[in-house]
Design an enzyme around this catalytic site. Structure first.
Site, PDB file in Angstrom:
ATOM      1  N   ASP A   1       0.815  -1.225   0.000  1.00  0.00           N
ATOM      2  CA  ASP A   1       0.000   0.000   0.000  1.00  0.00           C
ATOM      3  C   ASP A   1       0.843   1.267   0.000  1.00  0.00           C
ATOM      4  O   ASP A   1       0.423   2.304   0.515  1.00  0.00           O
ATOM      5  CB  ASP A   1      -0.957   0.041   1.201  1.00  0.00           C
ATOM      6  CG  ASP A   1      -1.779  -1.218   1.317  1.00  0.00           C
ATOM      7  OD1 ASP A   1      -2.235  -1.695   0.263  1.00  0.00           O
ATOM      8  OD2 ASP A   1      -1.954  -1.724   2.433  1.00  0.00           O
TER       9      ASP A   1
ATOM     10  N   HIS B   1      -4.276  -2.367  -5.962  1.00  0.00           N
ATOM     11  CA  HIS B   1      -3.721  -1.046  -6.219  1.00  0.00           C
ATOM     12  C   HIS B   1      -4.884  -0.115  -6.478  1.00  0.00           C
ATOM     13  O   HIS B   1      -5.789  -0.459  -7.229  1.00  0.00           O
ATOM     14  CB  HIS B   1      -2.883  -1.035  -7.488  1.00  0.00           C
ATOM     15  CG  HIS B   1      -1.706  -1.937  -7.438  1.00  0.00           C
ATOM     16  ND1 HIS B   1      -0.666  -1.745  -6.574  1.00  0.00           N
ATOM     17  CD2 HIS B   1      -1.394  -3.025  -8.167  1.00  0.00           C
ATOM     18  CE1 HIS B   1       0.242  -2.683  -6.783  1.00  0.00           C
ATOM     19  NE2 HIS B   1      -0.182  -3.478  -7.730  1.00  0.00           N
TER      20      HIS B   1
HETATM   21  P1  GDP Z   1      -0.247   0.027  -3.788  1.00  0.00           P
HETATM   22  O1  GDP Z   1      -0.775  -1.317  -3.476  1.00  0.00           O
HETATM   23  O2  GDP Z   1       1.194   0.178  -3.414  1.00  0.00           O
HETATM   24  O3  GDP Z   1      -0.497   0.431  -5.191  1.00  0.00           O
HETATM   25  O4  GDP Z   1      -0.997   1.059  -2.857  1.00  0.00           O
HETATM   26  P2  GDP Z   1      -2.583   1.300  -2.690  1.00  0.00           P
HETATM   27  O5  GDP Z   1      -3.144   1.695  -3.973  1.00  0.00           O
HETATM   28  O6  GDP Z   1      -3.205   0.188  -1.976  1.00  0.00           O
HETATM   29  O7  GDP Z   1      -2.588   2.495  -1.626  1.00  0.00           O
HETATM   30  C1  GDP Z   1      -2.157   3.724  -1.912  1.00  0.00           C
HETATM   31  C2  GDP Z   1      -3.288   4.683  -1.672  1.00  0.00           C
HETATM   32  O8  GDP Z   1      -2.772   5.969  -1.565  1.00  0.00           O
HETATM   33  C3  GDP Z   1      -4.294   4.758  -2.812  1.00  0.00           C
HETATM   34  O9  GDP Z   1      -5.551   5.063  -2.304  1.00  0.00           O
HETATM   35  C4  GDP Z   1      -3.757   5.905  -3.668  1.00  0.00           C
HETATM   36  O10 GDP Z   1      -4.753   6.552  -4.429  1.00  0.00           O
HETATM   37  C5  GDP Z   1      -3.236   6.805  -2.621  1.00  0.00           C
HETATM   38  N1  GDP Z   1      -2.082   7.603  -2.984  1.00  0.00           N
HETATM   39  C6  GDP Z   1      -0.989   7.253  -3.723  1.00  0.00           C
HETATM   40  N2  GDP Z   1      -0.096   8.263  -3.742  1.00  0.00           N
HETATM   41  C7  GDP Z   1      -0.634   9.254  -2.985  1.00  0.00           C
HETATM   42  C8  GDP Z   1      -0.186  10.549  -2.591  1.00  0.00           C
HETATM   43  O11 GDP Z   1       0.914  10.994  -2.907  1.00  0.00           O
HETATM   44  N3  GDP Z   1      -1.036  11.265  -1.779  1.00  0.00           N
HETATM   45  C9  GDP Z   1      -2.237  10.810  -1.370  1.00  0.00           C
HETATM   46  N4  GDP Z   1      -2.981  11.570  -0.588  1.00  0.00           N
HETATM   47  N5  GDP Z   1      -2.676   9.587  -1.711  1.00  0.00           N
HETATM   48  C10 GDP Z   1      -1.881   8.834  -2.504  1.00  0.00           C
END
Ligand code: GDP
Length: 424
Positions: free
Chosen positions: A12, A40
């Site tokens: 995440d 994701h």
């Molecule tokens: P992954 O599994 O590594 O792709 O991560 P996830 O998608 O599960 O979790 C990342 C969350 O953080 C998602 O809801 C994204 O939309 C959000 N996100 C990613 N980068 C940023 C950021 O720079 N700022 C904010 N506020 N949210 C972010």
């Protein structure tokens, strides 16, 4: 040129966003491990999506998205995910599935649930997607490879052989309904028809593409701390989450992976059980959870509230080292703008001694966080596009983390959107 996008933490970290962003300039995007057990979240011009199995490159028409041989392939889920994005207006993506990928069987999901039920309070907090039974069977050599769907004699013999074995467990250990081999065979024929249009020798496809100078992205799932060898065993996932495994799970030579972008989150979060030294609780945790990610820190697959904590430099430096990070993307920094002061875990105290090195699980259980408190910046940083325009204390936080990680931070993500990124 092959580039990996992987996580340094518990997952995440925002890998999906970085992959979606870099997908714009890539030709091939490959999932190389895991299955539909983690997700994701991607926000782009088509809307908001939670992808679990499909590579995050499916939003581009110029990319080929590959489900590599290392993945646990849930075929009905693949179909469902393709249908879902297409129904939201995304043009049908170009997808290839490795003929050597193995199939996540319906009984893997059942066994996952039965085992968690049997373990009761001692469970691993599985997402019950069948991942652990899948990889157990793969290495016990009773898994089903996609290629085997196309040979009816092999398939039938194996279905009967495996069902016989599984039924002993179902009857005597779990006291659950048995597998009917004819029924299972029918299901596998359906799987064959779904997957047939996508099946290819994807290792060869990538190899040829590399000869033509194409750009390949390997998209990791979860992070270093969930790796079965180097993570918080046994509270880990069942396939390697490391970039090194990308070579195997995609079928490419290891020396082709030139760039390992390791995604590090500006604070910590984890789903499921397991050691988590810098974890915070109560109101402090609730507030960070509510403000975190995009609309709160809740699991993309399970909807479970994520456990929250301060940035853990010990775990993240280790996470970067195990990935072989060549550069770091620091994400969700915008979320921390509300804090007067921001603690960062810089050491673990174990039996009265402070260490900067991430230990084995038994020692981790005894570790207490040693914090250094940095001043907050108390400002909204979303919308800022140049590093120098960030508040001074924000830059200091980034530079402090960079020093701790011992890897250059080349990207700072300050919002969930595709273009909310600051290059350094
Ligand atoms: P992954 O599994 O590594 O792709 O991560 P996830 O998608 O599960 O979790 C990342 C969350 O953080 C998602 O809801 C994204 O939309 C959000 N996100 C990613 N980068 C940023 C950021 O720079 N700022 C904010 N506020 N949210 C972010």
């Amino acid at each position: 040129m092959v580039r990996a996008i992987v996580g340094a933490n518990w997952g995440d970290e925002g890998k999906g966003k970085i992959t979606d962003m870099l997908g714009e300039k890539s030709d091939i995007i490959v999932r190389f491990q895991g299955g539909s057990n983690a997700g994701h979240t991607i926000i782009n011009d088509y809307g908001k999506f939670a992808l679990h199995l499909l590579p995050s490159g499916v939003f581009y028409q110029h990319t080929t998205c590959i489900i590599g041989n290392g993945v646990a392939l849930n075929i009905p889920y693949l179909q469902k995910e393709i249908d879902e994005i297409v129904s939201k207006g995304v043009p049908k993506p170009h997808i290839l599935v490795s003929d050597r990928a193995q199939i996540l069987m319906p009984y893997h999901i059942d066994f996952d649930a039965y085992e968690e039920e049997r373990l009761g309070g001692k469970s691993f907090g599985s997402t019950k997607s069948g991942i652990a039974p899948f990889y157990s069977d793969k290495y016990a050599k009773i898994g089903f490879q996609v290629s085997e769907l196309f040979d009816d004699d092999i398939l039938k013999e194996k279905v009967y052989r495996v069902a016989e074995m599984k039924n002993v467990m179902l009857e005597h250990m779990y006291h659950k309904p048995l597998i009917d081999p004819e029924e299972l065979l029918k299901t596998l024929h359906e799987y064959r028809d779904i997957v047939e249009p996508y099946v290819a020798d994807t290792s060869l496809f990538i190899s040829n593409a590399l000869k033509e100078g194409k750009t390949v992205l390997l998209e990791g799932q979860l992070g270093s701390l969930k790796d079965p060898d180097f993570g918080i065993y046994p509270m880990v996932t069942s396939s390697s989450t490391l970039a090194a495994y990308g070579a195997i799970g995609a079928g490419i030579p290891p020396y082709e992976i030139k760039d390992i972008i390791t995604v590090v989150k500006a604070y910590s979060s984890a789903v499921g059980a397991g050691e988590f030294v810098s974890e915070i609780f109560g109101d402090e945790a609730d507030e960070l959870r509510r403000r975190g990610g995009d609309g709160g820190e809740f699991g993309a697959t399970t909807g479970r509230p994520r456990r929250m904590g301060w940035f853990d430099a010990v775990a993240s430096r280790y996470g970067c080292r195990m990935q072989g990070a060549t550069e770091v993307a620091l994400t969700v920094l915008d979320v921390l703008g509300y804090l007067d002061e921001i603690p960062v875990c810089v050491g673990y105290e174990i039996d009265g001694e402070v260490t900067r090195d991430f230990p084995v699980t038994a020692k981790l259980a005894k570790a207490k966080p040693v914090y250094k408190v940095l001043p907050g910046w108390k400002e909204e940083i979303r919308g800022i596009t140049e590093y120098d325009k960030l508040p001074e204390n924000c830059r200091k936080y980034i530079e402090f983390i960079e020093k701790e990680l011992e890897v250059p931070i080349t990207m700072v993500s300050n919002g969930p959107g595709r273009h909310e990124i600051i290059y350094r």
